[in-house]
Write a protein that holds these residues in place. Sequence first.
Motif, short mmCIF file in Angstrom:
data_model
loop_
_atom_site.label_atom_id
_atom_site.label_comp_id
_atom_site.label_asym_id
_atom_site.label_seq_id
_atom_site.Cartn_x
_atom_site.Cartn_y
_atom_site.Cartn_z
N GLY A 225 0.91 -1.28 -0.19
CA GLY A 225 0.19 -0.06 0.10
C GLY A 225 0.76 1.33 -0.02
N PHE A 226 2.10 1.24 -0.10
CA PHE A 226 3.02 2.44 -0.20
C PHE A 226 2.58 3.62 -1.19
CE2 PHE A 226 6.46 4.83 -1.99
CZ PHE A 226 7.25 5.21 -0.84
N PHE A 227 1.94 3.11 -2.46
CA PHE A 227 1.61 4.30 -3.23
C PHE A 227 0.37 4.89 -3.04
CE2 PHE A 227 4.69 1.25 -5.46
CZ PHE A 227 5.65 2.14 -5.86
N GLU A 228 -0.42 4.30 -2.17
CA GLU A 228 -1.61 4.96 -1.79
C GLU A 228 -1.56 5.64 -0.44
OE1 GLU A 228 -4.65 5.31 -3.24
OE2 GLU A 228 -3.63 4.24 -4.92
N ALA A 229 -0.56 5.44 0.27
CA ALA A 229 -0.45 5.83 1.74
C ALA A 229 0.05 7.36 1.90
CB ALA A 229 0.68 5.01 2.52
N ASP B 181 2.49 1.11 6.07
CA ASP B 181 1.31 0.17 6.76
C ASP B 181 0.83 0.78 8.14
OD1 ASP B 181 3.51 -0.15 8.44
OD2 ASP B 181 3.32 -2.37 8.51
N ILE B 182 1.03 2.06 8.38
CA ILE B 182 0.66 2.52 9.89
C ILE B 182 -0.43 3.68 9.77
CG2 ILE B 182 3.30 2.44 10.66
CD1 ILE B 182 3.37 5.58 10.63
N TYR B 183 -0.87 4.06 8.71
CA TYR B 183 -1.81 4.93 8.51
C TYR B 183 -3.18 4.17 8.08
CZ TYR B 183 1.82 8.40 8.54
OH TYR B 183 3.04 9.19 8.88
N LYS B 184 -4.17 4.53 9.15
CA LYS B 184 -5.69 3.87 9.13
C LYS B 184 -6.55 5.04 8.75
CE LYS B 184 -3.25 0.17 10.29
NZ LYS B 184 -2.90 -0.82 9.04
N ASN C 162 -5.64 7.81 11.32
CA ASN C 162 -5.30 7.40 12.77
C ASN C 162 -3.77 6.55 12.51
OD1 ASN C 162 -6.98 8.58 14.33
ND2 ASN C 162 -8.39 6.71 14.32
N VAL C 163 -2.89 6.68 13.48
CA VAL C 163 -1.81 5.94 13.33
C VAL C 163 -1.62 4.63 14.27
CG1 VAL C 163 0.63 6.19 13.60
CG2 VAL C 163 -0.59 8.04 13.10
#
Length: 208
Positions: free
Chosen positions: A33-37, A98-101, A121-122
């Motif tokens: 999900g790097f490119f969407e984060a 992978d930390i941002y929700k 949120n983190v």
Amino acid sequence: MDKQKNQEEFEALLRETKREGIDYVIEDLEKGGFFEAPASAGHHLNVPGGLCEHSLNVCHAGLAIWEGMKGLDAASMGEVKRESIILATLLHDVCKMDIYKRTVKKRKNKLGQWEDAEGYNVSYKDFPMGHGEKSVILLLLSGLQLNDDEMCAIRWHMGAFGLNFNSYEDERCYDTARIEYPLCAIVQAADSLAAAIIETTAEDIDSL
């Protein structure tokens, strides 16, 4: 922001290095999900695709610093390879993918009224392994061949903000890495310039 264009430039720069394992890294970044984060939860580039754009900004700044420094200290800059700048700048923040929700937060509009707004949120529960060190570990797990200066530059890209000041070993490792590897200082400076200048908006200034 053109997310597709940013991703294409990001991947092209990585492949330009011809480093062993780079295709595995790109594949894992896509899956992760790097490119969407976003680049942050509530500060610079806190929008989908922000992490990739921030990484490109750091890369552009890093290459500009490297070129400019050649006239000031050619010997030191001769130790730094272009491919190393590309790798360390583009991949310094893979720890964030992978930390941002996604969530809904309350914020004040221009009229001072509270309203619902999409935000993040983190959470560190997926792989609680720190920041710069997490990036290095993820890249090695993907199969990327990294040189010592590249690993140190990624590990210490936050500068003193990434230090545990209760750890004498941390302080000595940080100071040693900066002195031994000029790449560390370049990546730190580029990250700071990207966040504080390139990505600063009029809204950020108004909120000061």
